[in-house]
Design a protein around this motif. Structure first.
Motif, short mmCIF file in Angstrom:
data_model
loop_
_atom_site.label_atom_id
_atom_site.label_comp_id
_atom_site.label_asym_id
_atom_site.label_seq_id
_atom_site.Cartn_x
_atom_site.Cartn_y
_atom_site.Cartn_z
N ALA A 344 0.83 -1.21 0.00
CA ALA A 344 0.00 0.00 0.00
C ALA A 344 0.86 1.26 0.00
CB ALA A 344 -0.93 -0.01 1.21
N GLU A 345 2.03 1.17 0.67
CA GLU A 345 2.91 2.34 0.76
C GLU A 345 3.76 2.51 -0.50
OE1 GLU A 345 6.36 4.19 3.73
OE2 GLU A 345 5.33 2.33 4.26
N HIS A 346 4.24 1.41 -1.07
CA HIS A 346 5.26 1.51 -2.12
C HIS A 346 4.77 1.15 -3.52
CE1 HIS A 346 8.20 2.28 0.98
NE2 HIS A 346 7.90 1.14 1.58
N THR A 378 -0.88 -4.08 15.12
CA THR A 378 -0.02 -3.04 14.57
C THR A 378 0.03 -3.12 13.05
OG1 THR A 378 1.35 -3.06 16.56
CG2 THR A 378 2.33 -2.09 14.60
N ARG A 379 0.17 -4.33 12.54
CA ARG A 379 0.32 -4.48 11.09
C ARG A 379 -0.98 -4.25 10.35
NH1 ARG A 379 4.92 -9.33 10.89
NH2 ARG A 379 6.65 -7.89 11.27
N THR A 380 -2.11 -4.57 10.99
CA THR A 380 -3.40 -4.28 10.36
C THR A 380 -3.57 -2.78 10.16
OG1 THR A 380 -4.45 -6.22 11.34
CG2 THR A 380 -5.91 -4.47 10.61
N TYR A 381 -3.29 -2.02 11.21
CA TYR A 381 -3.44 -0.57 11.11
C TYR A 381 -2.40 0.06 10.19
CZ TYR A 381 -7.14 -0.33 14.58
OH TYR A 381 -8.34 -0.45 15.24
N TYR A 382 -1.19 -0.53 10.18
CA TYR A 382 -0.17 -0.04 9.25
C TYR A 382 -0.65 -0.18 7.81
CZ TYR A 382 4.04 -0.40 6.32
OH TYR A 382 4.96 -0.26 5.32
N ALA A 383 -1.18 -1.35 7.48
CA ALA A 383 -1.70 -1.58 6.13
C ALA A 383 -2.87 -0.65 5.82
CB ALA A 383 -2.12 -3.04 5.98
N LEU A 384 -3.75 -0.51 6.80
CA LEU A 384 -4.93 0.33 6.61
C LEU A 384 -4.54 1.78 6.35
CD1 LEU A 384 -8.06 0.53 6.74
CD2 LEU A 384 -7.81 1.05 9.17
N GLU A 389 -4.20 6.60 3.09
CA GLU A 389 -3.54 7.88 2.84
C GLU A 389 -3.41 8.21 1.36
OE1 GLU A 389 0.12 7.41 4.90
OE2 GLU A 389 -0.65 8.14 6.83
N ASN A 390 -3.42 7.20 0.52
CA ASN A 390 -3.20 7.42 -0.91
C ASN A 390 -4.45 7.20 -1.76
OD1 ASN A 390 -0.08 7.75 -1.14
ND2 ASN A 390 -0.33 5.98 0.20
N MET A 391 -5.59 6.98 -1.12
CA MET A 391 -6.80 6.67 -1.89
C MET A 391 -7.52 7.90 -2.39
SD MET A 391 -8.48 3.38 0.06
CE MET A 391 -9.91 3.38 -1.04
N GLY A 392 -7.40 9.02 -1.70
CA GLY A 392 -8.14 10.21 -2.11
C GLY A 392 -9.64 9.96 -2.04
N ASP A 393 -10.39 10.48 -3.01
CA ASP A 393 -11.85 10.36 -2.96
C ASP A 393 -12.34 8.94 -3.23
OD1 ASP A 393 -11.36 10.17 -5.65
OD2 ASP A 393 -12.39 12.03 -6.20
N LYS A 394 -11.43 8.02 -3.60
CA LYS A 394 -11.84 6.63 -3.79
C LYS A 394 -12.23 5.97 -2.47
CE LYS A 394 -8.96 5.82 -7.87
NZ LYS A 394 -7.81 5.07 -8.42
N ILE A 395 -11.91 6.63 -1.38
CA ILE A 395 -12.22 6.07 -0.07
C ILE A 395 -13.67 6.30 0.33
CG2 ILE A 395 -11.72 8.06 1.43
CD1 ILE A 395 -10.18 6.16 3.25
N VAL A 396 -14.34 7.25 -0.34
CA VAL A 396 -15.68 7.69 0.09
C VAL A 396 -16.68 6.53 0.24
CG1 VAL A 396 -17.68 9.12 -0.51
CG2 VAL A 396 -15.35 10.02 -0.79
N PRO A 397 -16.77 5.61 -0.71
CA PRO A 397 -17.77 4.53 -0.55
C PRO A 397 -17.53 3.64 0.68
CG PRO A 397 -16.96 4.63 -2.82
CD PRO A 397 -16.08 5.52 -2.00
N PHE A 398 -16.31 3.66 1.17
CA PHE A 398 -15.97 2.78 2.30
C PHE A 398 -16.09 3.48 3.65
CE2 PHE A 398 -13.49 1.51 -1.42
CZ PHE A 398 -13.87 0.18 -1.55
N LEU A 399 -16.38 4.78 3.63
CA LEU A 399 -16.39 5.55 4.89
C LEU A 399 -17.35 5.00 5.94
CD1 LEU A 399 -16.01 9.26 3.70
CD2 LEU A 399 -14.33 7.84 4.90
N PRO A 400 -18.60 4.69 5.60
CA PRO A 400 -19.52 4.22 6.66
C PRO A 400 -18.98 3.00 7.41
CG PRO A 400 -20.75 4.77 4.68
CD PRO A 400 -19.30 4.83 4.31
#
Length: 542
Positions: A344-346, A378-384, A389-400
């Protein structure tokens, strides 16, 4: 010791006869084979005197060389040689050929202390080995490597100190290491693989190997040493994770070495060999530790080889990580989470295309029953966070679903560590969603206020600092109009916390909050600006 201290500043003021008497007495005392404490103190006096009169005190070097060639006094002679070399190495340059010949003799000793003292004395000269003396010094290195190896069975601490000879050579870029690179690499790998040695010893030699790979990467490739290094590193990755995650361990440094290889070697050569020889066979193994090692290796090289892996192996990497998430072994699941975080980071921005598949998996992993699985948590939250952080508005459907899970952690009975990471994740989600987070703010703030207004106890402090950091993200992300309704309350909350704050980290995040407020609603800081600036100056002065 007193004489040594006093003579540093006033030796030149003493009359010649007194100076001569002190020098004679020092050598007489040393010749009597004094106790170690006395020897060290007198050697300190000799060191100071040599800074003033080495060239006019030929008896000193005669005494040292005489002691070094006598088995009964070798340890004394070499210790004194190391001390004097540390003080006047440059002045000793005319004597280098004779000293090299002396070292050649002592390096063949069967006495571990003699080997150790020889390596220490040699290391003091490294900075002053000019081109005229490179060949002579280089001739000593095979025996020096053997001496370090022999010390490992006698005294591991001294073996580690003796290794500093080669660290100094590498640091000073004296051109003598390259011809012995294969032997040095083999020594470090032998130590790294030996479970009979202490972890601290193995880590010391692995740290040097890591430096060697970084500094001499072209030679490492030319000598075809990479395959040998990978073999040892991968075996170490396939060992159980240490219980003490804070300690430095061989498995940790195996990952560091692999990362260095990935950062310094061509990805098009490293990745295919690593996948075919190690990663794919490992993830298909019946042994959980092998499967864990395959996933960790894939995760570790993601930074250095990210571009190549995205081009050639993106879907394969995601498939292997996804399979690892459902593995029966907790260690394998943790490794899969780590891999997802690294990807997710690289692997941006390409991995964002798969966020719809990855994010629900991570959401499902966020549950209160993970309270005792610190590594998994720790690793779950690291991945999350890395993904969000890099999804931008693509995250909106997953917000709820995301906010429901994260707020559920805050309101539940889980560990403080889990709650702290949940608050941090809310900040990452907010950075991506920006104003789209607004409908969820009232519920988030309802739970965050518990931590924002908590007393500054040791238990609550980490949660409070994380909550304040996240509040600063709200200030920068939700828009001026929305934050206008929150600004005054945030300012008062920040000021009240600052009045009682003693912890430096708490002060840091409070000033960060005020900076965030000033970028969106500066007028809200007007009424408290004077006491706030006063507090800032107090922090600067302290």
């Amino acid at each position: 010791a007193v004489v040594s201290t006093q003579s540093t500043g006033c030796w030149s003021k003493l009359d010649e006869g007194f100076q001569s008497g002190v020098k004679t007495t020092c050598l007489q005392v040393l010749s009597q084979g004094p106790a170690k404490e006395v020897r060290n103190s007198v050697a300190g006096v000799v060191s100071v005197i040599s800074k003033h009169q080495f060239e006019s005190w030929p008896e000193l070097l005669n005494f040292i060389t005489g002691a070094c060639v006598n088995e009964a006094t070798q340890q004394l002679g070499l210790y004194l040689l190391g001390v004097v070399s540390d003080a006047v190495a440059m002045e000793m340059e005319p004597h280098f050929p004779a000293l090299f010949q002396l070292y050649a003799g002592t390096l063949s000793s069967a006495d571990p202390e003699v080997l150790y003292l020889t390596c220490v004395a040699m290391s003091k000269l490294v900075l002053f080995i000019g081109t005229d003396y490179v060949q002579g010094f280089a001739a000593l290195l095979p025996a020096s490597i053997k001496a370090v190896h022999n010390l490992l069975t006698a005294d591991q601490d001294k073996a580690c100190q003796a290794l500093e000879l080669f660290e100094n050579l590498l640091e000073c870029e004296v051109p003598v290491v390259v011809p012995h690179l294969a032997d040095l690499t083999e020594l470090c790998l032998e130590v790294a693989a030996s479970t009979a040695l202490e972890d601290a010893t193995r880590v010391k030699f692995m740290t040097f190997l890591n430096w060697l790979i970084s500094a001499k990467k072209k030679t490492i490739q030319k000598l075809k040493l990479v395959e040998r290094v990978l073999g040892v590193v991968f075996k170490l990755l396939a060992t159980p994770e240490p219980e003490d995650i804070e300690s430095e361990t061989p498995i940790q440094y195996a990952g560091i070495i692999l990362d260095t290889i990935a950062l310094n070697l061509p990805a098009e050569k490293l990745v295919p060999a690593l996948f075919q020889t190690y990663i794919l066979p490992a993830v298909g193994s019946a042994e959980p530790l092998d499967r864990k090692a395959g996933l960790v290796a894939m995760a570790v090289i993601a930074e250095g080889c990210g571009e190549y892996m995205v081009e050639k192996h993106l879907q394969e990497c995601l498939k292997l990580a996804a399979a690892g998430l459902s593995d029966d072994s907790a260690e394998v699941r943790n490794a899969a989470l780590y891999a997802l975080g690294q990807f997710a980071e690289h692997f941006q921005p390409e991995i964002s295309k798969f966020s719809g598949e990855i994010l629900p998996i991570l959401c499902a992993k966020i549950s209160l029953d993970m309270g005792n699985e610190n590594s998994a948590l720790t690793r779950t939250y690291y991945a999350l966070e890395s993904l969000c952080e890099n999804m931008g508005d693509k995250i909106v459907p997953f917000l709820p679903d995301l906010i429901e899970k994260l707020v559920g952690v805050l309101s539940g009975a889980g560990s403080n560590a889990g709650k702290e990471m949940a608050i941090s994740a809310i900040g990452a989600v907010t950075s991506a969603a920006e104003q789209e987070i607004v409908p969820f703010l009232p519920r988030i703030m309802e739970h965050m206020k518990v931590y924002l207004m908590a007393p500054n106890t040791e238990e609550a402090l980490s949660l409070k600092t994380q909550a304040i950091d996240t509040l600063g993200i709200f200030a920068r992300s939700v828009g001026k109009e929305v934050f206008l309704g929150m600004a005054d309350e945030c300012v008062q909350l920040g000021v009240s916390n600052l009045q009682t704050a003693e912890d430096p980290d708490l002060k840091r995040c409070l000033y960060g909050l005020f900076a965030a407020i000033s970028s969106t609603q500066p007028a809200a800081l007007g009424p408290v600006l004077e006491p706030l600036v006063r507090k800032m100056f107090e922090s600067l002065i302290s």
